[in-house]
Each structure stands twice: as C-alpha cells, then as structure tokens.
Design a protein around this motif. Structure first.
Motif, PDB file in Angstrom:
ATOM      1  N   UNK A  43       0.570  -1.283   0.072  1.00 41.82           N
ATOM      2  CA  UNK A  43      -0.260   0.302  -0.360  1.00 41.82           C
ATOM      3  C   UNK A  43       0.857   0.846  -0.099  1.00 41.82           C
ATOM      4  N   UNK A  44       1.923   1.844  -0.836  1.00 41.58           N
ATOM      5  CA  UNK A  44       3.055   2.244  -1.595  1.00 41.58           C
ATOM      6  C   UNK A  44       2.526   2.945  -3.211  1.00 41.58           C
ATOM      7  N   UNK A  45       3.279   4.067  -3.097  1.00 40.00           N
ATOM      8  CA  UNK A  45       3.933   4.823  -4.743  1.00 40.00           C
ATOM      9  C   UNK A  45       4.525   4.102  -4.976  1.00 40.00           C
ATOM     10  N   UNK A  46       5.781   2.667  -4.474  1.00 40.73           N
ATOM     11  CA  UNK A  46       6.856   2.946  -4.944  1.00 40.73           C
ATOM     12  C   UNK A  46       7.585   1.740  -4.307  1.00 40.73           C
ATOM     13  N   UNK A  47       8.238   0.705  -5.073  1.00 40.73           N
ATOM     14  CA  UNK A  47       9.405   0.326  -3.945  1.00 40.73           C
ATOM     15  C   UNK A  47       9.916   0.171  -4.591  1.00 40.73           C
ATOM     16  N   UNK A  48      11.324  -0.603  -3.752  1.00 45.88           N
ATOM     17  CA  UNK A  48      12.796   0.363  -4.151  1.00 45.88           C
ATOM     18  C   UNK A  48      13.685  -0.906  -3.761  1.00 45.88           C
ATOM     19  N   UNK A  49      14.853  -1.108  -4.638  1.00 47.41           N
ATOM     20  CA  UNK A  49      15.994  -2.459  -4.996  1.00 47.41           C
ATOM     21  C   UNK A  49      17.254  -1.196  -4.677  1.00 47.41           C
TER      22      UNK A  49
END
Length: 291
Positions: free
Chosen positions: A243-249
């Motif tokens: 539930x958010x606007x970004x996923x970070x690798x």
C-alpha cells in the motif's frame, strides 16, 4: 549454642511441643522422639532444627475462605506495613543466595508500593552489587490483571514451546518503561481474533505505536488463510501487496549474459535496463529511456 526451652506450633488442631525433645499429639495418638533444637547462629537468631531433620505437613482440608483457608499449612504474615516475610536459602557459610519474598511497601518510603511476590537471587560476586539479593521475577497482587515482570533476566525455552494463547487478540509487545514501572508500547507482534472455518482469522500483524502508546497502523500483515503478505495494509490481496507508491531495490545488478545464474522471477536493474529472469538461468531485458 543456646538450647531453646519451649516451641509451640498449632496447626489443624494438633500441636508440637519441644522441650529439649519432640512430642507430637493428634487424633491418631502420639509419638515422641529425641529432637533437640537450638538457637540459630545466623544473623537474627531464631530456631535451628538438627541437620538433616525433616518437617512433614499434610492436610485433608479444602481451600475455603469462610473457614479461614485451613489448608494453608504455612502462613507468613507481615504485621507492619514495610515488613517483608520471606523464605530464603543460604550457602554453607550462612550467606543468603536465593529468596521468595512477599510484601506491600518498599523499604524506601519515596518508592511506589511494590505489592508483589518476588523471586530473588544474588548479583554477581565480582560485580558492583556483589552478593546483594536482587528481584529477578515478580508477580503483583491486588490487581485484576497481573503485570508479571523480570529484571536483569534472560528467558530461554530449552527444547520446548513459548506459547501465547487465548480467544481474543494475542500480543507480544516491545515497550519503553517509565515512572513506577509504567510501560508505553512501541511495537507489537499480534494475531487478531475472529478465527473461523477455512483457516480464516488470527492474521499476523506487526503494529507500530506513536510516542503516547497509541496504535498507528499495521506495518506488516500476513493472512493465515492465503499466506498473502501486506506492507501498509492489514488485508493483503496478493502474495505481496504494497500500500504505497514505490518499491525500491537499492543495489543495481547487471547479469553478464542471458544465461547468467538466476531463478525464475528475479528482477534486477542498472542504468540502462531492467532484467527479468524468466526461467532458470534465462534472462530477458527491457531498455530504459528518459523523457
């Protein structure tokens, strides 16, 4: 040591009279044996029974309040508000090593009332408070829910299970302590209530709290029914539901070739491409463009 002349102990209608010896009397008759008791050499004095002698207490009474709890064969009572009845264990030198203590008020009048039973053991013989009895485990009384506490203690379960059971929500909290042992939760591991058929309910949640100890949200949740994991949502609808606007690798990685080691579903990136492993050791990529 000084010989104690007379000791009288009344319990369950029977009496023990010691006058340089021992006499038991009761409904079943009486018996006597030679048992000389002496004054204790430990600080505070008292009565010392001969070494290796045993005390055998038994009862057929129920624990009934209006009859005076006649089944309590040993009763320790305080008669002053800061008195502390205790059972203690001493080593061969007579130094106390462990104790069970129950009391109402602390020795220091400026401290809050203790109102607890405590199990105490000595501190390290080489530490700052060497040989001092210290509360390790305490159970309070005069409360509907007992806040059981440990102090300077680690808790290990060896070859067993540490279980939190119940019908409602079950929590394991991480909190900060304040004045008079008050606690304010910061995080909690929780399984909610509402178990139903089909493996539904009792979902797992990692709850975060504000500085006042009020819950903010479920940072991470896992569904018991489907095994879905949610970040920022307590009702995940896919295996990973963010539930958010970004996923970070954070770290980039460039597969050396289309057959570089990898597992199906792996995703990596560099400044030019996004790479997806579509089968074991099989990669495809798509070009990144600016706009």
């Amino acid at each position: 040591m000084k010989l104690v002349k007379v000791v009288s102990i009344a319990a369950l209608g029977a009496s023990l009279m010691i006058v340089g010896g021992c006499q038991w009397s009761g409904a079943s008759g009486s018996s006597s044996s030679s048992l000389s008791v002496k004054e204790s050499s430990l600080p505070g004095g008292g009565v010392a029974f001969p070494e290796n002698e045993r005390i055998h207490l038994s009862t057929n009474q129920k624990w009934v309040a209006d009859e005076g709890h006649l089944s309590d064969l040993i009763r320790l009572q305080w008669t002053a508000d800061r008195a502390k009845p205790a059972i203690s264990w001493a080593d061969q030198n007579g130094d106390d090593k462990t104790a069970i203590v129950s009391h109402d008020k602390a020795n220091n009048p400026e401290q809050h009332d203790h109102k607890h039973l405590s199990i105490e053991t000595t501190m390290s013989p080489t530490g700052q408070n060497k040989g001092e009895l210290f509360t390790r485990f305490e159970i309070p009384y005069d409360t509907d829910v007992a806040e059981i506490r440990t102090h300077s203690s680690n808790f290990n379960v060896m070859d067993g299970i540490l279980r939190v059971a119940g019908e409602g929500a079950r929590d394991v909290q991480f909190a900060k302590t304040g004045k008079d042992n008050a606690t304010t939760p910061l995080w909690a591991l929780r399984t909610n209530s509402g178990e139903t058929a089909g493996n539904k309910g009792a979902d797992f949640n990692l709850i975060r709290y504000d500085d006042q100890g009020q819950p903010i949200d479920s940072a991470i949740a896992a569904s018991r029914e489907k095994g879905n994991v949610g970040i920022g949502t307590s009702s995940p609808e896919s295996k990973l539901d963010v539930n958010g606007d970004a996923i970070r690798i954070r770290e980039s990685r460039t597969p050396v070739s289309v057959n570089s080691p990898g597992n199906q579903g792996d995703i990596t990136w560099d400044e030019n491409y996004i790479y997806v492993c579509v089968a074991k050791d099989t990669w495809k990529r798509t070009k990144l463009e600016s706009w």
